[in-house]
Design a protein around this motif. Structure first.
Motif, short mmCIF file in Angstrom:
data_model
loop_
_atom_site.label_atom_id
_atom_site.label_comp_id
_atom_site.label_asym_id
_atom_site.label_seq_id
_atom_site.Cartn_x
_atom_site.Cartn_y
_atom_site.Cartn_z
N PRO A 1 -8.20 9.84 22.32
CA PRO A 1 -7.81 9.17 24.03
C PRO A 1 -6.18 7.91 24.30
N VAL A 2 -6.36 7.18 22.63
CA VAL A 2 -5.28 6.20 22.85
C VAL A 2 -4.23 6.75 22.33
N ARG A 3 -4.03 8.16 21.26
CA ARG A 3 -2.47 8.52 20.88
C ARG A 3 -2.50 7.57 19.75
N ALA A 4 -3.26 6.60 18.74
CA ALA A 4 -3.19 6.26 17.31
C ALA A 4 -1.59 7.09 17.01
N LYS A 5 -0.78 6.29 16.19
CA LYS A 5 0.35 6.63 15.53
C LYS A 5 -0.28 6.32 13.89
N ARG A 6 -1.30 6.27 13.34
CA ARG A 6 -2.03 6.09 12.37
C ARG A 6 -2.62 6.84 12.10
N GLN A 7 -2.77 7.88 11.23
CA GLN A 7 -4.04 8.48 10.65
C GLN A 7 -4.64 8.97 9.64
N LEU A 8 -5.46 9.02 8.98
CA LEU A 8 -6.43 9.01 8.04
C LEU A 8 -7.30 9.43 8.15
N VAL B 1 -14.97 2.89 -0.76
CA VAL B 1 -13.69 1.91 -1.04
C VAL B 1 -12.81 2.87 -1.38
N LEU B 2 -12.44 4.03 -1.70
CA LEU B 2 -11.79 4.58 -1.63
C LEU B 2 -10.92 5.60 -0.40
N ASN B 3 -11.83 5.21 0.06
CA ASN B 3 -11.40 5.94 0.92
C ASN B 3 -10.55 4.52 2.54
N ALA B 4 -11.66 3.85 2.07
CA ALA B 4 -10.80 2.34 3.06
C ALA B 4 -9.15 2.00 1.98
N ALA B 5 -8.89 2.27 1.22
CA ALA B 5 -7.95 2.17 0.38
C ALA B 5 -6.45 3.46 0.78
N ALA B 6 -7.35 4.18 0.49
CA ALA B 6 -6.21 5.20 1.93
C ALA B 6 -5.95 4.80 3.20
N ALA B 7 -6.66 3.98 3.88
CA ALA B 7 -6.14 3.62 5.04
C ALA B 7 -5.23 2.45 5.94
N PHE B 8 -5.39 1.74 4.17
CA PHE B 8 -4.44 0.23 4.01
C PHE B 8 -3.67 1.06 3.52
N CYS B 9 -3.17 2.16 3.53
CA CYS B 9 -1.56 2.63 2.99
C CYS B 9 -1.22 3.23 4.22
N ALA C 1 -1.89 2.16 6.92
CA ALA C 1 -1.09 0.89 8.08
C ALA C 1 0.17 0.42 7.07
N ASP C 2 0.49 0.53 6.15
CA ASP C 2 1.01 -0.27 5.47
C ASP C 2 0.98 -1.75 4.88
N SER C 3 -0.38 -1.97 5.42
CA SER C 3 -1.33 -3.38 4.87
C SER C 3 -0.87 -3.66 3.27
N VAL C 4 -1.01 -2.45 2.01
CA VAL C 4 -0.34 -2.65 1.27
C VAL C 4 0.95 -1.69 0.12
N ASN C 5 1.16 -2.10 -0.59
CA ASN C 5 2.36 -1.52 -1.40
C ASN C 5 1.99 -0.15 -2.48
N THR C 6 0.65 -0.52 -2.69
CA THR C 6 0.31 0.39 -3.64
C THR C 6 -1.55 0.85 -3.08
N TYR C 7 -2.10 2.06 -3.66
CA TYR C 7 -3.28 2.84 -3.73
C TYR C 7 -4.26 1.29 -4.13
N GLU C 8 -3.81 1.09 -5.22
CA GLU C 8 -4.53 0.36 -6.13
C GLU C 8 -4.80 -1.08 -5.54
N GLU C 9 -4.18 -1.36 -4.86
CA GLU C 9 -3.78 -2.71 -3.85
C GLU C 9 -4.89 -2.39 -2.85
N GLY C 10 -4.93 -1.48 -2.50
CA GLY C 10 -5.42 -0.80 -1.41
C GLY C 10 -7.41 -1.39 -1.76
N ILE C 11 -7.54 -0.79 -2.66
CA ILE C 11 -9.20 -0.28 -3.82
C ILE C 11 -9.07 -1.81 -3.89
N GLU C 12 -8.28 -2.96 -3.97
CA GLU C 12 -8.21 -4.44 -4.25
C GLU C 12 -8.94 -5.33 -2.86
#
Length: 338
Positions: A186-193, A293-301, A303-314
């Motif tokens: 409904p809120v037309r989110a522009k970023r999706q996992l 954690v594996l899926n949250a790391a993907a969400a951070f990628c 959202a461009d909150s991290v530079n790498t998937y490894e950083e997302g995991i951490e």
């Protein structure tokens, strides 16, 4: 002329519909003029053929005007959602991920429904945790503003499926509507996992999101058929970023995770899943924590909150260890019940 009678011969010959043909059919389905027999015949034949991206884009274009956007805040949101229908009856993974992502200051508009193929859908586990999911527009906006997270219970906002609900329920197999649900946030989110039950639809969903002007998305499917990044083997990812689509795989072992059996991530009733989520947020180490954690790391990628998937995991592991997702959950319980 009735659009169903025009397009049915094409579908039966395994020919994909054009975007405008799909839009016309869905306009007809939602008009209330289509009979249940017509709906069932169309949905069944399309399921056998398989949906194309042009068919999904046409359907989304038709259905979007029926989806109420309750958001009054001018903020960018992310959605973490699966199509469901994988039949694996896992714990509530994307719901747990949503709390972790929100606890890092991102705005999560979690879109979901009651259980379809699992014993506990997003709405079921959230209710069990004490969150009020049937709230008005004002309180929904307050939840997002104050806690960085809100839950959009699909039936409250999506009036597009109303006329086909009975037929969908009576058909015992997946239809195009399983794919459409996550595309109609409904809120037309522009970023999706976005997790999907079959790798057949990875690129198709990415192309559909591209047509909806998605900023960045990962469409994911586990080798076990899970509509998440799995922990039982590898997962295939199709990433949409900067209007470009690329494909890659994630192997949990590469990131020092131990592969698990399907049984160790299998959920149960809403109360069972809610307890497991609380234990996870309280710091319990388990296969459930690892897959989240594996899926949250993907969400951070995404959202461009991290530079790498490894950083997302951490980042995900640190947030859990600091108790931040638990704080977000407790805050949402209070605000949603005001």
């Amino acid at each position: 002329m009735n659009p169903i009678s025009i397009i049915m011969p094409k579908l039966m010959d395994n020919i994909n519909l054009s975007r405008s043909e799909s839009e016309n059919v869905f306009n007809y389905l939602t008009s209330g003029e289509a009979s249940e027999v017509e709906m069932a015949a169309f949905l069944a034949t399309l399921s056998v053929k398989g949906s194309s991206s042009e068919e999904l884009i046409g359907a989304v274009n038709s259905l979007k005007p029926y989806v109420i956007n309750p958001l009054k805040l001018d903020i960018e949101t992310i959605d973490i959602v699966g199509t469901g229908g994988d039949g694996l009856k896992t714990f509530n993974i994307s719901t747990a991920v949503a709390f972790i992502v929100a606890s890092n200051g991102l705005y999560v508009a979690k879109h979901g429904n009651t259980a379809v193929s699992s014993k506990s859908g997003a709405s079921d586990v959230l209710k069990e945790l004490g969150i009020n999911i049937n709230i008005g527009e004002e309180l929904l906006n307050k939840c997002l503003k104050d806690t960085n997270m809100c839950f959009l219970f699909a039936p409250n906002y999506n009036k597009a499926f109303k006329n086909v609900a009975k037929v969908r329920k009576e058909l015992t197999f997946r239809t195009i509507f399983n794919l459409l649900g996550p595309l109609l946030n409904p809120v037309r989110a522009k970023r999706q996992l976005l997790g999907v039950f079959s790798n057949q639809y990875l690129r198709i969903l990415a192309e559909t999101l591209q047509a909806q002007n998605s900023i960045k998305s990962w469409v994911v499917n586990g080798s076990d058929g899970m509509d998440e990044i799995t922990l039982t083997g590898n997962s295939q990812i199709v990433e949409l970023s900067n209007n470009q689509i690329k494909e890659f795989e994630i192997n949990p072992e590469k990131y020092n995770f131990k592969l698990c059996s399907p049984k160790s991530i299998q959920g149960g009733s809403p109360s069972y899943n809610a307890k497991k989520m609380l234990h996870l947020f309280e710091g319990e180490k388990s296969a459930y924590r690892d897959i989240v954690v594996l899926n949250a790391a993907a969400a951070f990628c995404v959202a461009d909150s991290v530079n790498t998937y490894e950083e997302g995991i951490e980042l995900a592991q640190n947030l859990i260890d600091e108790g931040k997702p638990l704080n977000t959950l407790n805050k949402l319980i209070i605000v949603s019940n005001e």
